[in-house]
Design a protein around this motif. Structure first.
Motif, PDB file in Angstrom:
ATOM      1  N   ASP A  62       0.833  -1.201   0.000  1.00  0.00           N
ATOM      2  CA  ASP A  62       0.000   0.000   0.000  1.00  0.00           C
ATOM      3  C   ASP A  62       0.870   1.254   0.000  1.00  0.00           C
ATOM      4  O   ASP A  62       1.379   1.684   1.037  1.00  0.00           O
ATOM      5  CB  ASP A  62      -0.936  -0.016   1.222  1.00  0.00           C
ATOM      6  N   THR A  63       1.019   1.831  -1.195  1.00  0.00           N
ATOM      7  CA  THR A  63       1.656   3.151  -1.323  1.00  0.00           C
ATOM      8  C   THR A  63       0.611   4.169  -1.762  1.00  0.00           C
ATOM      9  O   THR A  63       0.944   5.249  -2.242  1.00  0.00           O
ATOM     10  CB  THR A  63       2.796   3.119  -2.360  1.00  0.00           C
ATOM     11  N   TRP A  64      -0.661   3.810  -1.600  1.00  0.00           N
ATOM     12  CA  TRP A  64      -1.757   4.638  -2.083  1.00  0.00           C
ATOM     13  C   TRP A  64      -2.391   5.469  -0.974  1.00  0.00           C
ATOM     14  O   TRP A  64      -3.324   6.219  -1.239  1.00  0.00           O
ATOM     15  CB  TRP A  64      -2.817   3.746  -2.737  1.00  0.00           C
ATOM     16  N   TYR A  65      -1.907   5.340   0.258  1.00  0.00           N
ATOM     17  CA  TYR A  65      -2.463   6.142   1.346  1.00  0.00           C
ATOM     18  C   TYR A  65      -1.945   7.588   1.220  1.00  0.00           C
ATOM     19  O   TYR A  65      -0.859   7.829   0.660  1.00  0.00           O
ATOM     20  CB  TYR A  65      -2.115   5.531   2.707  1.00  0.00           C
ATOM     21  N   PRO A  66      -2.683   8.574   1.724  1.00  0.00           N
ATOM     22  CA  PRO A  66      -2.368   9.976   1.453  1.00  0.00           C
ATOM     23  C   PRO A  66      -0.970  10.425   1.883  1.00  0.00           C
ATOM     24  O   PRO A  66      -0.348  11.236   1.197  1.00  0.00           O
ATOM     25  CB  PRO A  66      -3.445  10.740   2.249  1.00  0.00           C
ATOM     26  N   GLU A  67      -0.459   9.912   2.991  1.00  0.00           N
ATOM     27  CA  GLU A  67       0.807  10.420   3.519  1.00  0.00           C
ATOM     28  C   GLU A  67       2.036   9.752   2.905  1.00  0.00           C
ATOM     29  O   GLU A  67       3.160  10.093   3.280  1.00  0.00           O
ATOM     30  CB  GLU A  67       0.840  10.233   5.045  1.00  0.00           C
ATOM     31  N   ASN A 120       6.201  12.330   7.107  1.00  0.00           N
ATOM     32  CA  ASN A 120       5.235  11.465   7.782  1.00  0.00           C
ATOM     33  C   ASN A 120       5.054  10.102   7.130  1.00  0.00           C
ATOM     34  O   ASN A 120       4.371   9.246   7.670  1.00  0.00           O
ATOM     35  CB  ASN A 120       3.881  12.167   7.862  1.00  0.00           C
ATOM     36  N   SER A 121       5.651   9.877   5.972  1.00  0.00           N
ATOM     37  CA  SER A 121       5.462   8.611   5.272  1.00  0.00           C
ATOM     38  C   SER A 121       6.119   7.458   6.015  1.00  0.00           C
ATOM     39  O   SER A 121       7.194   7.609   6.612  1.00  0.00           O
ATOM     40  CB  SER A 121       6.039   8.703   3.855  1.00  0.00           C
TER      41      SER A 121
END
Length: 341
Positions: free
Chosen positions: A263-268, A274-275
């Protein structure tokens, strides 16, 4: 006619579609991989020092501090290391990839199940699971499932073969970053296509994955650590490692978590501060060692919000949201709304 929210099933469950076995650990030699020595756990008793954060009254009083650090910090722990004549960790596990993604194992609303099947079919026709298959293949190639054993390894080699078929792949794990999925090559693409085609179909395939990590002679290696809730009652050990039939091993759940870390599709994700890098596909984007959920329902990016839209024939405009929803269905779980909201 779209399904009303109240018509969502109270009973809804999906079986896991990527099923890894436990990973068994052996010692071998980088230049002679025919050597295979099962790794055993060793029990150690050590006298450690007091190193935890102390109360200010103790830390600021030299006499109290000296008295505190003189106390013996006795520990009994499990330990695992390569033999002195082996420089390489060998890990073996199997991975069963199962098709029929999106078909519930239990669902108590027939209309919902029909609409969900249609939505999944549309996704399969449009994307063919290719992006997901590529990312799962990438995590296999990089040896992400080695976890701490990957850190400091001089070289990593991953061998993948289909059980019952004459097809193999060999990857140089150090060539693949675990911070992104940017690299692509023929081996990644062909393994990814196999996984994608299996997920899109109705059959299953089993892969045998053998990984070699050169960490040097006698070095410590890291099997899974057991969670013992009543540690004070059942054992005096402060660290208990996992073994099966006396062979050190890594939990299948831990391997599965690594494989679905796509999952690299989350907003941060694109935020350099913050990533967390790629995270495992979870309904709320939970990363337990950071104590954070990266997919908060308040931001409308959690699985349930997106799944309701996806299954309710409300088009998800973002392709990445569709990949994420499907990756959680591949993960499996119980997703019914329950009798009470």
């Amino acid at each position: 006619m779209a399904t009303k929210k109240n018509d969502f099933p109270s009973v809804l469950a999906f079986e896991r579609k990527l099923n890894p076995s436990d990973g068994f650990l052996y010692g071998t030699k980088w230049n002679d991989k025919e050597v295979s020595v099962p790794l055993k756990l060793v029990e150690k008793s050590v006298r450690g020092t007091i190193s935890n954060r102390l109360k200010s009254a103790v830390a600021n009083d030299p006499l109290k501090l000296n008295s505190e650090v003189q106390k013996p910090n006795l520990q009994t722990v499990d330990y695992c290391a390569l033999p002195q004549d082996c420089d390489t960790l060998k890990m073996i596990f199997t991975l069963k990839v199962i098709g029929s993604v999106g078909e519930p194992s239990s669902c108590n609303v027939a209309e919902f199940q029909s609409k969900l099947k249609s939505a999944v079919s549309t996704y399969a026709q449009k994307y063919g699971f290719k992006e997901l298959g590529k990312r799962y293949a990438y995590n296999i190639a990089s040896g992400r499932f080695l976890w701490r054993n990957r850190v400091g390894a001089e070289a990593i080699e991953v061998h993948v073969r289909i059980l019952g078929a004459n097809k193999t792949w060999i990857f140089d794990g150090k060539n693949y970053s675990i911070r992104n999925f940017d690299k692509s090559d023929e081996n990644i693409l062909t393994l990814g296509e196999l996984i994608a085609e299996t997920l899109a179909g109705s059959d299953s395939k089993t892969l045998e994955i053998t990984t070699y990590a050169k960490v040097e002679n006698g070095q410590e290696v890291f099997p899974s650590e057991e969670l013992v809730l009543d540690k004070g009652k059942s054992t005096t050990k402060s660290k208990i490692l996992y073994a099966v039939d006396s062979i050190a091993a890594i939990h299948s759940q831990k391997i599965g978590n690594a494989l679905r870390t796509i999952d690299t599709w989350y907003p941060e994700y694109s935020d350099p501060i913050n990533s967390a890098g790629p995270i495992a596909s979870e309904p709320y984007g939970a990363v337990t060692n950071m104590g954070k959920a990266f997919r908060n329902p308040k931001d409308k990016v959690d699985f349930y919000t997106l799944f309701d839209q996806f299954a309710n024939e409300t088009s998800l405009n973002n392709e990445n949201d569709m990949h994420y929803v499907m990756s959680v269905l591949i993960r499996g779980g119980v997703f019914g709304k329950g009798d009470k909201e």
